[in-house]
Design a protein around this motif. Sequence first.
Motif, short mmCIF file in Angstrom:
data_model
loop_
_atom_site.label_atom_id
_atom_site.label_comp_id
_atom_site.label_asym_id
_atom_site.label_seq_id
_atom_site.Cartn_x
_atom_site.Cartn_y
_atom_site.Cartn_z
N PHE A 235 0.68 -0.96 0.09
CA PHE A 235 0.19 0.04 -0.60
C PHE A 235 0.89 1.18 0.04
N THR A 237 0.51 5.73 -1.00
CA THR A 237 0.00 7.05 -1.69
C THR A 237 -0.55 7.44 -3.11
N ALA A 247 -5.68 2.25 -1.91
CA ALA A 247 -6.65 1.24 -1.71
C ALA A 247 -7.70 1.03 -3.09
N GLU A 274 -1.51 -4.36 9.62
CA GLU A 274 -1.98 -2.87 9.37
C GLU A 274 -2.57 -3.30 7.43
N ASP A 275 -1.88 -4.24 7.04
CA ASP A 275 -2.20 -4.70 5.66
C ASP A 275 -4.03 -5.84 5.26
N ARG A 277 -5.99 -5.29 7.96
CA ARG A 277 -7.21 -3.70 8.40
C ARG A 277 -7.60 -3.51 6.70
N ARG A 278 -6.57 -2.74 6.69
CA ARG A 278 -6.82 -1.67 5.29
C ARG A 278 -7.23 -2.50 3.69
N GLU A 282 -10.91 -0.97 3.33
CA GLU A 282 -10.50 -0.42 2.30
C GLU A 282 -10.98 -0.86 0.71
N THR A 430 -13.92 2.50 11.15
CA THR A 430 -14.03 3.38 9.64
C THR A 430 -14.96 3.23 8.64
#
Length: 520
Positions: A235, A237, A247, A274-275, A277-278, A282, A430
Amino acid sequence: MSDYGHPLAFGAFLTPGNAEPGRVVGLAMLAEQVGFDLVTFQDHPYQPAFLDTWTLMSFVAARTGTVRLAANVTNLPLRPPAVLARSVASLDLLSGGRVELGLGAGAFWEAIEAMGGRRLSPGQGVRALAEAIDVIRQVWDVDARGGVRVDGEFHRVLGAKRGPAPAHDVGIWLGAYKPRMLALTGRRADGWLPSLGYLQPGDLGRGNTIIDDAAREAGRDPADVRRLLNVTGRFATVGRGPLHGPAEQWAEELADLALSDGVSTFILGSDDPEDLRRFAAEVAPAVRELVAGERAPAAAPATPATAPAQPPAAARPPAGAGSFAVVATPDDGVRRSAIRVWDETTRPTGPAPDPARTYTPHDQAGAQHLIDVHDGLRAELTRLYDLVEQVGAGLVDAGTARSHINTMTIRQNKWTLGTYCESYCRVVTTHHTLEDRGIFPHLRRGDARLAPVLDRLEQEHHAIHDVLERVDRALVAFVSVTDGMAELRAAVDLLSDTLLSHLAYEERELVEPIARLGLN
């Protein structure tokens, strides 16, 4: 272009490292908490740095309640198929039908030989795998007469008793890349499970062609074979390459793989919380929405038996255009807490639906999506209550989430619960952020009459945030004081009251406008 119409599913592909045995278990629990459908693990029995995959899966099955589990993929040369069949069926029965079977012909032959396995050529490996599938399916077929009989070149099972049968029709997914393995997948398997990193451009299309042709020659529908794919990426920006970017880029690329190459299960290879979760919060919802939007004009195909369970027929939109048929979840009126965060009698009501309007399947799918997301939150709330009670009873320890903590058992239990609550609260936050910044402004622009309802929903989102903060404070107290269970139970009760009330109100007021105006 090959879209087989299978419902989408999303999974995690975890490394079963044994340096911190509880870490991989904690990641599996997190995957369930944030909404994954499937958790899979590497299977390399010759690797001393790994936990044994089937022992790990049994432990994870006992710590989870809804997520499906599979080896990705099982190392067949070191696991005799008759014994493997009983292991799979046993764990499927114990877990309530949550086990699938990924199978591979074998690799790393030096290591396999060192463990007592037999080295096989590529052609031998395919033939051995075909025999193993025969053995496994016969063991599971308890209604057939006589014992299991496969007198093969590599596997000889001559009269073994059948059973037990699994709790559900376990899918057999093959990790296949070469033509002979792909053809076997088409003839005998329920799924194709390659890794994107091992494929060249065009390999998915070529593999689909081989599988489809072999399926037809065997008298099967190519759609009987689910297409799964292990994916990895980063991931960022801004976009820097395939599956390396925000995402939104991930969602577009995975949706293209679903629509162009028929992939319906995406399994993320990552041990980064964190990966996970995203990906769940998302990427997965966006992929579902993109694919649903493209599929909407076509009639929905039949769902294979190995696909994830779908909502009951009464809760699904009808097949064709017609009246609005999405059913909002009613508020049962049950309240656990004496505290009232808001006055429910002051909630505004939106415009009445037009009785003459018709809604397409695509219209209603968007409305149903809101309910599906809410159902996931409701299920997680139930799981949260279960964990609170297990912690209160001293039945849950922290080995799955904080293996390095070696203090009192009750303190370890508190950290396990804290990890879960943190994850659940993050998912709720979220979800509400996505609504406030995306869906609500779109609905406000589409129908000004919805403004009072949307204003109230946004106010309730802020109130729920405060309730979540109360849970956080209760967790801090629970970990740091002798007995914080009463405060924690009270905080979770208040969360249950406010969240369930809010979700029911939101569905009541928004499912029809979403169907009428769309999601964006």
